[in-house]
Design a protein around this motif. Structure first.
Motif, PDB file in Angstrom:
ATOM      1  N   LEU A  46      17.405  46.169  57.311  1.00  0.00           N
ATOM      2  CA  LEU A  46      18.386  45.597  56.287  1.00  0.00           C
ATOM      3  C   LEU A  46      18.379  44.239  56.415  1.00  0.00           C
ATOM      4  O   LEU A  46      18.609  43.376  57.300  1.00  0.00           O
ATOM      5  N   GLU A  48      19.957  40.557  55.043  1.00  0.00           N
ATOM      6  CA  GLU A  48      20.963  40.000  54.392  1.00  0.00           C
ATOM      7  C   GLU A  48      20.890  38.591  54.087  1.00  0.00           C
ATOM      8  O   GLU A  48      20.372  37.722  54.853  1.00  0.00           O
ATOM      9  N   ASN A 118      23.389  46.772  47.996  1.00  0.00           N
ATOM     10  CA  ASN A 118      24.942  46.824  47.799  1.00  0.00           C
ATOM     11  C   ASN A 118      25.417  46.675  46.474  1.00  0.00           C
ATOM     12  O   ASN A 118      26.544  46.311  46.130  1.00  0.00           O
ATOM     13  N   GLN A 156      20.703  42.807  50.938  1.00  0.00           N
ATOM     14  CA  GLN A 156      21.642  42.799  50.178  1.00  0.00           C
ATOM     15  C   GLN A 156      22.474  41.446  50.282  1.00  0.00           C
ATOM     16  O   GLN A 156      21.814  40.708  51.334  1.00  0.00           O
ATOM     17  N   LEU A 167      28.260  48.609  52.321  1.00  0.00           N
ATOM     18  CA  LEU A 167      27.540  49.746  52.673  1.00  0.00           C
ATOM     19  C   LEU A 167      28.445  50.515  53.731  1.00  0.00           C
ATOM     20  O   LEU A 167      29.142  49.854  54.574  1.00  0.00           O
ATOM     21  N   GLU A 169      29.807  52.687  56.942  1.00  0.00           N
ATOM     22  CA  GLU A 169      29.265  52.618  58.089  1.00  0.00           C
ATOM     23  C   GLU A 169      28.124  53.557  58.677  1.00  0.00           C
ATOM     24  O   GLU A 169      27.075  53.046  59.326  1.00  0.00           O
ATOM     25  N   GLN A 171      26.013  54.672  56.885  1.00  0.00           N
ATOM     26  CA  GLN A 171      24.573  54.228  56.374  1.00  0.00           C
ATOM     27  C   GLN A 171      23.979  52.725  56.995  1.00  0.00           C
ATOM     28  O   GLN A 171      23.138  52.771  57.426  1.00  0.00           O
ATOM     29  N   LEU A 172      24.912  51.973  57.276  1.00  0.00           N
ATOM     30  CA  LEU A 172      24.664  50.949  58.223  1.00  0.00           C
ATOM     31  C   LEU A 172      23.981  51.149  59.505  1.00  0.00           C
ATOM     32  O   LEU A 172      23.380  50.621  59.997  1.00  0.00           O
ATOM     33  N   ASP A 173      24.691  52.225  60.251  1.00  0.00           N
ATOM     34  CA  ASP A 173      24.294  52.454  61.465  1.00  0.00           C
ATOM     35  C   ASP A 173      22.743  53.084  61.438  1.00  0.00           C
ATOM     36  O   ASP A 173      21.814  53.306  62.580  1.00  0.00           O
ATOM     37  N   LYS A 178      19.530  44.743  61.653  1.00  0.00           N
ATOM     38  CA  LYS A 178      20.254  43.922  60.385  1.00  0.00           C
ATOM     39  C   LYS A 178      19.954  42.454  60.666  1.00  0.00           C
ATOM     40  O   LYS A 178      20.253  41.877  61.539  1.00  0.00           O
ATOM     41  N   HIS A 298      25.419  44.885  63.220  1.00  0.00           N
ATOM     42  CA  HIS A 298      26.049  45.778  61.812  1.00  0.00           C
ATOM     43  C   HIS A 298      26.880  46.986  62.580  1.00  0.00           C
ATOM     44  O   HIS A 298      27.230  47.822  61.875  1.00  0.00           O
ATOM     45  N   ARG A 299      26.698  47.140  63.771  1.00  0.00           N
ATOM     46  CA  ARG A 299      27.283  48.354  64.576  1.00  0.00           C
ATOM     47  C   ARG A 299      28.650  48.137  65.107  1.00  0.00           C
ATOM     48  O   ARG A 299      29.289  49.026  65.410  1.00  0.00           O
TER      49      ARG A 299
END
Lengths: 337, 483
Positions: A46, A48, A118, A156, A167, A169, A171-173, A178, A298-299
């Motif tokens: 991902l 950003e 996003n 994103q 997003l 959580e 899906q972020l995981d 990231k 991101h986690r």
């Protein structure tokens, strides 16, 4: 071919692919390395950053350097899940009989660019979940495998911007790393202007095929890791949990939920790729430290105080790594530090 | 596969260095404590004679030997030694990994490559010191017992007491003398200090009153003479009330919590934080698209904050109940109510109304006085609760109050008058007075505009309104304020 030979081949391929991408992309050296690291580790990335920093161009260039199918989805608020995974449509055969036929969606490609992910609603974002984790999608009750290797590169805009849906959580995981694309430096900006406002076109050569990438992924998993390095990675991930009895003060104060086991997997697998790409056959503590931020930022979910104080997750991860390292040193006697 | 010889040699060499450093370290510590014991022994060398010298030397040697033996005897783990070697030669944990993986049954083919690579690097190393020397804390203080021992050795022996102890008891005469002097001192200490006659304020006032009386003759510098042609000349200064007021003001200063907090940063208040969270939660989403988990977390946070002195805790709790029942709309409404209350409290605090004491404490009393026709300024009204402000939502059975005389002073004035309403939720009913009083409207202009402004801000935050329109909308409401 021996493993040593294959390892050398991997180093060559990594450098070659990186060089092809750098023909087009100016700067962002660390971002390119991390994208390649994630791809060889078998994860999804991902990216950003604010619009116009070259996120999409980077991914398109990477796809051009690989002999793999590529598709791009521009996420918009009215995009539906069926627009991604595909749908059953009624077709008429030569005998005039009608039957359902599955129309493949753009997800059925080796490299999927999910641009501005996003901007779509959470429902549509979630359509990617199964594909990213299982390498297959279920449509109309039938599971359909995605081509291997399957690699999602999503971009994103920062969530503070207008018309964005953060997003979830879960899906972020599922994203391996990231990466934060930052604004280029002055020299880089000058190089971008020179490179993009002149008539000459840069041709990107295809340097890697799909089976080669899959072969490298197997090789990477064979890289050995010493137990103290693995323990260090585990301690970092555990230290992101405020409930852990040895969690540092920053985690207790600002974190609501820490990183999942997927975070630890990403940390170690990424470290293996980094080690092999640098011509080493083992993972070192420095590899873990270098990849802690992209694998964990991101986690980690901040609590109310963390958000109110405007705590940056990168800074937080840095402080957690430092505290874990200091605690490990503290436990050793003076001659073994 | 066993570990290749050069790697094992390197690890052994590191382990040996670690042991040597430990021995040095512990040896210095032992020397310090041995020297300290030897110095102590030399203090008492007169009864021991020449043996004391030998014993002192023995103690120092024993301390050093014990430390060295302890340092050498402690084992150094191979993995620890490997990690020290990795760090010393910047080998990126290669040696430690080889040591661990070379004998593992699940070793991968890459381990062979790792062993070969590590071997090549280790063979190319030049032997050097890998473990730094660490001085113990005692090393700095070692000269002290050593010098003390030398001084004691060179100086004549310290005389030791022989036979009975000397008679330290004082004679009877001395004792009495001491007792006498002690009792004198005691008397001096315990004797209470003579109280100076305090001049009371009343006495001073009486003196002044006699001089400043209307019938008294005016003398030079007399204040009464200055004010003799005014009404003040007949008044007696009331020093008691002055002192009393002064005392009260001083006491007020002691109550730090009643003083305005001029150092608070009102741009990052709790309300702002919660509002930002709620905005992030619901921006651009319909109620059915909002994550219940996040909404619950937010309500939970608001309830927690409400327990710390806020009035919105009940609304947050109601919202959580509604959320448990799957009624997201109600939960959002409750959250909005709680937010409104937070905002009201925030604004009150910002304007200084949040200070405990004066105004807040008097509010109840003023409310009671309203029935007796005392005027109430708009700043005393609480617009935090929305019930009762919109048409038809007021629940007071009482007749609406009449306009005050002040408001009737000019017929073109349009004013508001209201009454507080007690109930489950305190409210405020208002009447329009003046020209518009005859009309059916029973809404307060400022309250309504404020409420619509609040709704406008929420709408801007929640709904997808093009950014270009934001300023125009805000300017419109600003124009209403200026009117």
């Amino acid at each position: 071919m021996g493993q040593e030979e294959r390892a050398r081949e991997f180093v060559g391929a990594f450098q070659a692919l990186r060089a092809e991408v750098e023909k087009v992309i100016v700067g962002h050296g660390e971002i390119i390395t991390h994208v390649l690291t994630g791809m060889f580790a078998g994860g999804h990335i991902l990216l950003e950053g604010v619009p116009g920093l070259g996120k999409t161009l980077l991914i398109k260039t990477l796809a051009e350097g690989l002999e793999l199918s590529f598709s791009r989805i521009q996420f918009t608020p009215d995009l539906m899940p069926a627009d991604i995974v595909g749908t059953n449509i009624i077709v008429e055969d030569a005998d005039g009989r009608k039957h359902f036929q599955f129309q493949h969606g753009p997800i059925f490609a080796h490299i999927l660019l999910a641009d501005e992910i996003n901007r779509a609603t959470p429902k549509t974002q979630s359509a990617l979940l199964e594909g990213m984790q299982e390498g297959a999608v279920t449509v109309g009750g039938a599971s359909r495998p995605l081509p291997a290797p399957f690699f999602v590169l999503a971009t994103q805009n920062p969530i503070e911007m207008e018309g964005t849906y953060p997003l979830p959580e879960a899906q972020l995981d599922r994203f391996f790393f990231k990466l934060r694309v930052r604004y280029p430096a002055l020299e880089e900006l000058n190089a971008i202007i020179d490179r993009t406002t002149q008539a000459r076109q840069v041709a990107v050569n295809r340097v890697l095929s799909g089976p080669t990438v899959l072969g490298f992924r197997e090789l990477i998993r064979e890289v050995p890791i010493a137990s103290h390095v693995r323990d260090f990675a585990s301690a970092i991930v555990m230290a992101t949990h405020p409930q852990w009895d040895q969690a540092p003060e920053v985690a207790r104060r600002f974190v609501r939920y820490g990183a999942s086991p997927r975070g630890a997997q990403a940390l170690v697998l990424g470290a293996k790729v980094r080690a092999l790409a640098e011509g080493r056959y083992n993972v070192s503590v420095d590899d873990i430290k270098a990849l802690a931020a992209p694998a964990l930022r991101h986690r980690i979910i901040l609590n109310f105080e963390g958000e109110a104080e405007g705590v940056d997750t990168d800074t937080l991860v840095g402080q957690i790594v430092e505290s874990v390292e200091a605690a490990a040193v503290e436990r050793k006697e003076v001659f073994l530090r | 596969m066993t570990h290749p010889l050069p790697i094992e040699t390197l690890v052994r060499r590191v382990a040996r260095q670690v042991r040597l450093r430990r021995a040095e370290h512990a040896g210095v510590r032992g020397a310090f404590w041995g020297a300290a014991a030897a110095a102590l022994l030399l203090v008492f060398r007169s009864p021991l004679g020449a043996v004391a010298l030998a014993l002192a030397a023995g103690l120092v040697a024993a301390g050093v030997l014990a430390g060295v033996a302890w340092g050498l005897a402690r084992r150094v783990g191979a993995r620890d030694a490997a990690r020290v070697a990795d760090r010393a030669f910047a080998l990126d944990d290669r040696v430690a990994t080889v040591l661990e993986w070379a004998e593992r049954p699940d070793r991968t083919p890459l381990v062979d490559a790792l062993v070969a690579d590590t071997l090549a690097r280790v063979e190319a190393l030049e032997p050097r010191r890998m473990v730094e020397r660490v001085s113990p804390r005692e090393a700095r203080w070692l000269p002290v017992p050593v010098l003390a021992g030398l001084v004691l050795l060179l100086a004549p022996p310290v005389p030791m007491p022989a036979g009975g102890l000397p008679d330290f008891l004082p004679s009877r005469g001395d004792e009495e003398r001491e007792e006498r002097s002690a009792s004198t001192l005691l008397e001096e200490r315990t004797r209470p200090l003579a109280k100076e006659p305090l001049k009371r304020a009343m006495l001073e006032e009486r003196d002044f009153a006699q001089r400043a009386g209307a019938s008294g003759a005016a003398s030079a510098g007399d204040l009464a003479a200055i004010f003799k042609d005014t009404s003040l000349s007949g008044q007696r200064p009331d020093f008691n009330s002055f002192l009393k007021k002064g005392d009260e003001r001083l006491k007020l200063l002691e109550n730090v919590d009643r003083l305005p907090d001029l150092q608070s940063d009102f741009t990052s208040t709790t309300y702002k934080m919660v509002f930002r969270k709620s905005k992030a939660l619901s921006s651009g989403l319909r109620p059915d698209q909002i994550s219940p988990q996040k909404l619950r977390e937010l309500l939970d946070e608001m309830e927690r904050l409400g327990r710390k002195g806020g009035t919105w805790g009940g609304d947050a709790a109601e919202g959580m109940e509604a959320l448990e029942g799957g009624e997201t709309d109600k939960a959002l409404q409750a959250m909005q109510k709680a937010l409104d209350k937070m905002r009201a409290m925030d604004e009150a605090q910002r304007s200084g109304k949040g200070l405990r004491g004066g105004r807040e404490r008097d509010r109840g009393a003023r409310g009671r006085d309203r029935g007796r026709g005392e005027g109430v300024g708009p700043e005393d009204q609480d617009f935090g609760d929305t019930d009762g402000l919109l048409p038809g939502t007021g629940r007071s059975p009482l007749a609406k109050g009449e306009a005050t005389a002040r408001l009737r002073a000019r017929p073109y004035d349009v004013g508001v008058e209201g009454e507080s309403r007690r109930g489950r939720k305190d409210g405020y009913d208002t009447n329009l007075t003046g020209r518009g009083g005859t009309m059916g409207s029973r809404l307060q202009y400022l309250g309504v505009v404020g409420q619509y402004r609040k709704q406008m801000e929420d709408a801007i935050a929640r709904e997808q309104i093009p950014r270009e329109y934001h300023d125009q909308i805000k300017e419109y409401f600003q124009a209403l304020d200026e009117r």
